[in-house]
Design a protein around this motif. Sequence first.
Motif, PDB file in Angstrom:
ATOM      1  N   TYR A  50     -17.294  52.913 -35.562  1.00 31.71           N
ATOM      2  CA  TYR A  50     -17.442  54.059 -34.669  1.00 31.71           C
ATOM      3  C   TYR A  50     -18.786  54.725 -34.875  1.00 31.71           C
ATOM      4  N   GLU A  51     -19.243  55.305 -33.812  1.00 31.31           N
ATOM      5  CA  GLU A  51     -20.520  55.989 -33.869  1.00 31.31           C
ATOM      6  C   GLU A  51     -20.436  57.133 -32.858  1.00 31.31           C
ATOM      7  N   ALA A  52     -20.939  58.293 -33.232  1.00 35.37           N
ATOM      8  CA  ALA A  52     -20.921  59.416 -32.297  1.00 35.37           C
ATOM      9  C   ALA A  52     -22.211  60.197 -32.468  1.00 35.37           C
ATOM     10  N   GLY A  53     -22.660  60.807 -31.394  1.00 37.19           N
ATOM     11  CA  GLY A  53     -23.915  61.539 -31.514  1.00 37.19           C
ATOM     12  C   GLY A  53     -24.258  62.304 -30.255  1.00 37.19           C
ATOM     13  N   ALA A  54     -25.463  62.820 -30.232  1.00 35.47           N
ATOM     14  CA  ALA A  54     -25.914  63.632 -29.109  1.00 35.47           C
ATOM     15  C   ALA A  54     -27.344  63.271 -28.744  1.00 35.47           C
ATOM     16  N   PHE A  55     -27.655  63.457 -27.466  1.00 37.29           N
ATOM     17  CA  PHE A  55     -28.987  63.184 -26.943  1.00 37.29           C
ATOM     18  C   PHE A  55     -29.527  64.421 -26.239  1.00 37.29           C
TER      19      PHE A  55
END
Lengths: 250, 251
Positions: B115-120
Amino acid sequence: METGLRVFLLSGPRADVPHAAAPRTLALLCCLSLSLSACGLFKRKEPELLGASAPQTEEPLEDASQQPVVEPQVARRSIRVPKITKEDFETSLHAGFMSIEDFGGSPSLSARLAYHISEDFFLEGAFGYAKGGLTSYERLAGGVRLLTDRDRQFTYYAINMGWNALPGEVFVGKNRAYNSAIYLSAGLGGTTFAGDNRFTANIGVGYRVLLTRRLAAHVDFRDYLFDIDVLGSKKVANNLEGSLGISVFF
Amino acid sequence: MALQTLGLYAWSQPALADNFFTRWFASGELKQATVADPYLEMRTGPGVGYPVFYVVGRGEAVDIVTRRTDWFYVRTARQIAGWVDMRQMRATLEASGQPLEIKEPSRAEYTVRRYEAGAFAGRFGDASLIAVFGDYGLSPHLAAELSVAEAIGVASDARMATIGLNHIMAPEWRVSPYLGLGAGVIQIKPRATLVQAVDRTDQLGYAVIGARGYLSRRFLGRFEYRGNVVFTSRNENEALHEWKLGFAFFF
């Protein structure tokens, strides 16, 4: 082939447009990345983890003298090693006062969730609410209203990065010391106010005092900046929020 | 019921279980470690800025109560508790006599992450864009991505939800390019101050090219360009360029 692809990609609405250059680029990129994806599937290499599958080199013992006389019958105990828990997340509730430029001040509420990446940095998501009052023009002119009641509601969200710039301790009396940190934060988000959604940047400074290991009190000041043109000319509005908060690490 | 399901789910995910649910269900048993170095320094807080107030001698055992970032909150038999940094904890021994096992996200884990989560943050046409996303790794090379974004512009705002597939070309490299494709919906809302403002919801497709780099621990940085095609109900489709820079963490 190309037509076929275009039809496939644009599935329906505008497949019949003759001069669709962008879809063509899209189609090319499709082909490229699909083929590369396929390569990935074939090339897939299982990473070697923990060297779990060491080759079995054991040979059958043919010499009877090497056979153990007694087969030990030991029932293995399964030991459950306790895990080390983590508490890198911090959630907080803030209540304070927000001064909305030209629209007076009002009580504000916000909720935040932070993830502590290291002892120095944290990421934070925040939601907040405040309500704008009357401009001085509206107050002086009597019955004039520039905004409806609903448009005066000020809601924002933000994604921020924080830096615990000055860790330290607070001493209360001779025998008590509490851990504390002054942190700086900055981030981006959106604000709904005066009938519009506004791209909002925010900067802030806060002070966190840990009352117990998991419970902390905050004093926090933030400035939310966005463009607004409700009062004739376009300008950058500074909306300052001062709040007190309580947070829990978990 | 929903909470229970969530609980079971989190239980099956070690990274989450460490955080939320072990505390609810755990028997309260703590992991013990024995000091193998000449001494173990205890600080008042989880950071180098906090002072050392106690030193645990070689051979003494400590209970590990919890962990915050790279700091461990430990308690001695004499009920003295304080924070010890990871470097010193690595030099302690478990009950079995082995060095204390500390799970630490690393490059090796990055390659096989699920899993990977983030913001741009970036630009979408002429508008400013904020996006959050979650990835699920199907293999080291392929990841499914779900993303929600808001673009706030001068003439209009847009909200998007997209789903796509990214191909990471060299997952074993520290910085790797990736390509992807996806589709979604976009809701475009003209500014309230403009006349004839009509909201519209359209479908969109995109192709993406980007680069991702492992930063440290469980963090990575990403930079990408998306070419979006909005399938409008007018005579022409709308092409929109999207540039963005962001960060993510994996678990």
